[in-house]
Design an enzyme around this catalytic site. Structure first.
Site, PDB file in Angstrom:
ATOM      1  N   PRO A 193       0.795  -1.225   0.000  1.00 15.21           N
ATOM      2  CA  PRO A 193       0.000   0.000   0.000  1.00 15.21           C
ATOM      3  C   PRO A 193       0.830   1.279   0.000  1.00 15.21           C
ATOM      4  O   PRO A 193       1.894   1.334   0.620  1.00 15.21           O
ATOM      5  CB  PRO A 193      -0.823  -0.102   1.292  1.00 15.21           C
ATOM      6  CG  PRO A 193      -0.086  -1.064   2.141  1.00 15.21           C
ATOM      7  CD  PRO A 193       0.560  -2.038   1.206  1.00 15.21           C
ATOM      8  N   ASN A 194       0.322   2.253  -0.703  1.00 17.18           N
ATOM      9  CA  ASN A 194       0.883   3.610  -0.803  1.00 17.18           C
ATOM     10  C   ASN A 194       2.137   3.702  -1.674  1.00 17.18           C
ATOM     11  O   ASN A 194       2.628   4.789  -1.942  1.00 17.18           O
ATOM     12  CB  ASN A 194       1.166   4.214   0.585  1.00 17.18           C
ATOM     13  CG  ASN A 194      -0.096   4.349   1.407  1.00 17.18           C
ATOM     14  OD1 ASN A 194      -1.053   4.946   0.928  1.00 17.18           O
ATOM     15  ND2 ASN A 194      -0.128   3.788   2.600  1.00 17.18           N
ATOM     16  N   ARG A 246       5.236  10.918  -2.500  1.00 17.38           N
ATOM     17  CA  ARG A 246       5.001  10.565  -1.104  1.00 17.38           C
ATOM     18  C   ARG A 246       6.284  10.730  -0.304  1.00 17.38           C
ATOM     19  O   ARG A 246       7.265  10.012  -0.544  1.00 17.38           O
ATOM     20  CB  ARG A 246       4.568   9.108  -1.063  1.00 17.38           C
ATOM     21  CG  ARG A 246       4.480   8.527   0.314  1.00 17.38           C
ATOM     22  CD  ARG A 246       4.368   7.012   0.274  1.00 17.38           C
ATOM     23  NE  ARG A 246       4.179   6.519   1.607  1.00 17.38           N
ATOM     24  CZ  ARG A 246       4.410   5.278   1.996  1.00 17.38           C
ATOM     25  NH1 ARG A 246       4.847   4.382   1.125  1.00 17.38           N
ATOM     26  NH2 ARG A 246       4.230   4.927   3.234  1.00 17.38           N
ATOM     27  N   TYR A 306      11.329   8.366   0.866  1.00 19.38           N
ATOM     28  CA  TYR A 306      11.177   7.309  -0.138  1.00 19.38           C
ATOM     29  C   TYR A 306      11.791   7.629  -1.500  1.00 19.38           C
ATOM     30  O   TYR A 306      11.750   6.794  -2.404  1.00 19.38           O
ATOM     31  CB  TYR A 306       9.689   6.973  -0.301  1.00 19.38           C
ATOM     32  CG  TYR A 306       9.075   6.439   0.976  1.00 19.38           C
ATOM     33  CD1 TYR A 306       9.515   5.234   1.526  1.00 19.38           C
ATOM     34  CD2 TYR A 306       8.085   7.147   1.662  1.00 19.38           C
ATOM     35  CE1 TYR A 306       8.969   4.745   2.710  1.00 19.38           C
ATOM     36  CE2 TYR A 306       7.528   6.658   2.843  1.00 19.38           C
ATOM     37  CZ  TYR A 306       7.985   5.465   3.361  1.00 19.38           C
ATOM     38  OH  TYR A 306       7.453   4.980   4.528  1.00 19.38           O
ATOM     39  N   ASN A 364       7.900  -5.833  -1.297  1.00 21.96           N
ATOM     40  CA  ASN A 364       7.893  -4.724  -0.343  1.00 21.96           C
ATOM     41  C   ASN A 364       6.459  -4.640   0.181  1.00 21.96           C
ATOM     42  O   ASN A 364       5.598  -4.035  -0.449  1.00 21.96           O
ATOM     43  CB  ASN A 364       8.302  -3.407  -1.006  1.00 21.96           C
ATOM     44  CG  ASN A 364       8.351  -2.263   0.004  1.00 21.96           C
ATOM     45  OD1 ASN A 364       7.890  -2.416   1.135  1.00 21.96           O
ATOM     46  ND2 ASN A 364       8.901  -1.133  -0.399  1.00 21.96           N
ATOM     47  N   ALA A 395       3.321  -0.994   4.616  1.00 22.99           N
ATOM     48  CA  ALA A 395       2.822  -1.013   6.005  1.00 22.99           C
ATOM     49  C   ALA A 395       2.357  -2.403   6.441  1.00 22.99           C
ATOM     50  O   ALA A 395       2.377  -2.717   7.639  1.00 22.99           O
ATOM     51  CB  ALA A 395       1.695   0.002   6.165  1.00 22.99           C
ATOM     52  N   HIS A 430       4.351  -4.732   8.873  1.00 16.09           N
ATOM     53  CA  HIS A 430       4.309  -4.650  10.329  1.00 16.09           C
ATOM     54  C   HIS A 430       2.997  -5.158  10.918  1.00 16.09           C
ATOM     55  O   HIS A 430       2.820  -5.140  12.129  1.00 16.09           O
ATOM     56  CB  HIS A 430       4.524  -3.180  10.755  1.00 16.09           C
ATOM     57  CG  HIS A 430       5.547  -2.481   9.922  1.00 16.09           C
ATOM     58  ND1 HIS A 430       6.868  -2.878   9.899  1.00 16.09           N
ATOM     59  CD2 HIS A 430       5.459  -1.432   9.041  1.00 16.09           C
ATOM     60  CE1 HIS A 430       7.537  -2.091   9.061  1.00 16.09           C
ATOM     61  NE2 HIS A 430       6.709  -1.217   8.519  1.00 16.09           N
ATOM     62  N   ASP A 432       1.123 -15.522   5.849  1.00 16.95           N
ATOM     63  CA  ASP A 432       0.642 -16.891   5.646  1.00 16.95           C
ATOM     64  C   ASP A 432       0.535 -17.234   4.162  1.00 16.95           C
ATOM     65  O   ASP A 432       0.817 -18.365   3.758  1.00 16.95           O
ATOM     66  CB  ASP A 432      -0.723 -17.087   6.324  1.00 16.95           C
ATOM     67  CG  ASP A 432      -0.602 -17.274   7.843  1.00 16.95           C
ATOM     68  OD1 ASP A 432       0.535 -17.457   8.335  1.00 16.95           O
ATOM     69  OD2 ASP A 432      -1.633 -17.226   8.523  1.00 16.95           O
ATOM     70  N   GLU A 480      12.734  -9.604   0.992  1.00 18.97           N
ATOM     71  CA  GLU A 480      11.933  -8.477   1.490  1.00 18.97           C
ATOM     72  C   GLU A 480      12.727  -7.193   1.255  1.00 18.97           C
ATOM     73  O   GLU A 480      13.902  -7.119   1.622  1.00 18.97           O
ATOM     74  CB  GLU A 480      11.700  -8.691   2.993  1.00 18.97           C
ATOM     75  CG  GLU A 480      10.993  -7.550   3.695  1.00 18.97           C
ATOM     76  CD  GLU A 480      10.911  -7.783   5.226  1.00 18.97           C
ATOM     77  OE1 GLU A 480      11.206  -8.915   5.704  1.00 18.97           O
ATOM     78  OE2 GLU A 480      10.584  -6.814   5.933  1.00 18.97           O
ATOM     79  N   HIS A 516      12.769  -2.874   1.491  1.00 18.46           N
ATOM     80  CA  HIS A 516      12.204  -1.588   1.927  1.00 18.46           C
ATOM     81  C   HIS A 516      13.081  -0.473   1.403  1.00 18.46           C
ATOM     82  O   HIS A 516      14.318  -0.565   1.483  1.00 18.46           O
ATOM     83  CB  HIS A 516      12.135  -1.494   3.458  1.00 18.46           C
ATOM     84  CG  HIS A 516      11.307  -2.577   4.057  1.00 18.46           C
ATOM     85  ND1 HIS A 516       9.933  -2.563   4.015  1.00 18.46           N
ATOM     86  CD2 HIS A 516      11.656  -3.739   4.659  1.00 18.46           C
ATOM     87  CE1 HIS A 516       9.478  -3.667   4.579  1.00 18.46           C
ATOM     88  NE2 HIS A 516      10.505  -4.406   4.972  1.00 18.46           N
ATOM     89  N   LEU A 517      12.451   0.561   0.904  1.00 17.87           N
ATOM     90  CA  LEU A 517      13.222   1.715   0.418  1.00 17.87           C
ATOM     91  C   LEU A 517      13.938   2.399   1.587  1.00 17.87           C
ATOM     92  O   LEU A 517      15.113   2.760   1.493  1.00 17.87           O
ATOM     93  CB  LEU A 517      12.272   2.705  -0.262  1.00 17.87           C
ATOM     94  CG  LEU A 517      11.651   2.185  -1.568  1.00 17.87           C
ATOM     95  CD1 LEU A 517      10.323   2.848  -1.832  1.00 17.87           C
ATOM     96  CD2 LEU A 517      12.609   2.409  -2.726  1.00 17.87           C
ATOM     97  N   SER A 518      13.207   2.576   2.673  1.00 20.66           N
ATOM     98  CA  SER A 518      13.784   3.249   3.841  1.00 20.66           C
ATOM     99  C   SER A 518      14.368   2.208   4.793  1.00 20.66           C
ATOM    100  O   SER A 518      14.079   1.016   4.671  1.00 20.66           O
ATOM    101  CB  SER A 518      12.696   4.056   4.552  1.00 20.66           C
ATOM    102  OG  SER A 518      11.702   3.186   5.080  1.00 20.66           O
ATOM    103  N   ARG A 552      13.669   4.045  12.063  1.00 22.77           N
ATOM    104  CA  ARG A 552      12.420   4.813  12.097  1.00 22.77           C
ATOM    105  C   ARG A 552      11.625   4.450  13.362  1.00 22.77           C
ATOM    106  O   ARG A 552      12.177   3.949  14.318  1.00 22.77           O
ATOM    107  CB  ARG A 552      11.648   4.570  10.797  1.00 22.77           C
ATOM    108  CG  ARG A 552      12.476   4.989   9.561  1.00 22.77           C
ATOM    109  CD  ARG A 552      11.715   4.837   8.274  1.00 22.77           C
ATOM    110  NE  ARG A 552      10.557   5.705   8.247  1.00 22.77           N
ATOM    111  CZ  ARG A 552       9.531   5.554   7.392  1.00 22.77           C
ATOM    112  NH1 ARG A 552       9.553   4.575   6.497  1.00 22.77           N
ATOM    113  NH2 ARG A 552       8.501   6.385   7.423  1.00 22.77           N
ATOM    114  N   ARG A 603       7.848   0.166  13.263  1.00 21.84           N
ATOM    115  CA  ARG A 603       8.345  -0.342  11.975  1.00 21.84           C
ATOM    116  C   ARG A 603       9.467  -1.374  12.148  1.00 21.84           C
ATOM    117  O   ARG A 603       9.924  -1.983  11.189  1.00 21.84           O
ATOM    118  CB  ARG A 603       8.855   0.805  11.105  1.00 21.84           C
ATOM    119  CG  ARG A 603       7.770   1.750  10.659  1.00 21.84           C
ATOM    120  CD  ARG A 603       8.279   2.779   9.664  1.00 21.84           C
ATOM    121  NE  ARG A 603       7.444   3.957   9.702  1.00 21.84           N
ATOM    122  CZ  ARG A 603       6.309   4.109   8.997  1.00 21.84           C
ATOM    123  NH1 ARG A 603       5.914   3.180   8.167  1.00 21.84           N
ATOM    124  NH2 ARG A 603       5.601   5.216   9.111  1.00 21.84           N
TER     125      ARG A 603
END
Ligand code: DQA
Length: 149
Positions: free
Chosen positions: A11-12, A19, A24, A76, A79, A82, A89, A100, A102-104, A109, A113
């Site tokens: 999402p996002n 954003r 990001y 990725n 959200a 977390h 599953d 996995e 993540h950009l950040s 953070r 997170r």
């Protein structure tokens, strides 16, 4: 048969570019996907990407690994990293190797997170390297599928 890699964006991430660019970056999701496609096609790999803001749709796409025979996932979960036992599953159910991304750097953070429902079942985790993280994951996946890893 060509190997198939699925890149899943949570999402996002459709808002990348506008954003919180200080966190990001300024690349759009479209540009990221395009650059990943180019690399994959040079390696004779089929790459598909999918973004959704819906947990349900991400689970359904993950489950489609059974019909689509993806060999490797780059994910990725944004959200949902977390929060989502359900997406975890689904990833466990398809039993495919995945990285996995993540950009950040989620560990520098907010505390909420720092917990990931994916890290302990991933081959590896790349966090904080921006768009390069996706490319590193793809390079690893290509080597993995050609037996070099
Ligand atoms: C993210 C980090 C998550 O904590 C956040 O919810 C995201 C993006 C990242 O790529 O840095 O949406 O996964």
């Amino acid at each position: 048969m060509k190997h198939k890699i699925l890149v899943l964006h949570g999402p996002n991430l459709n808002l990348l570019g506008k954003r919180e660019p200080e966190i990001y970056g300024r690349d759009t999701l479209e540009n990221i996907n395009k650059s990943l496609l180019e690399v994959a096609s040079k390696s004779n790999i089929v790459l598909e990407y999918y973004q959704s803001n819906s947990e349900s749709d991400l689970i359904t796409k993950t489950q489609s690994c059974f019909e689509n025979n993806y060999d490797f996932l780059i994910i990725n979960p944004a959200a949902f990293t977390h929060t989502s036992i359900a997406l975890r599953d689904a990833v466990l159910a398809i039993n495919k190797p995945f990285i996995e991304v993540h950009l950040s750097n989620i560990f520098t953070r907010e505390q909420f997170r720092h917990k990931s429902y994916f890290s302990d079942i991933a081959i590896g985790v790349i966090s904080g390297l921006g768009v390069k993280g996706y490319h590193m994951a793809l390079t690893y996946a290509i080597d993995y599928l050609s037996g070099k890893e």
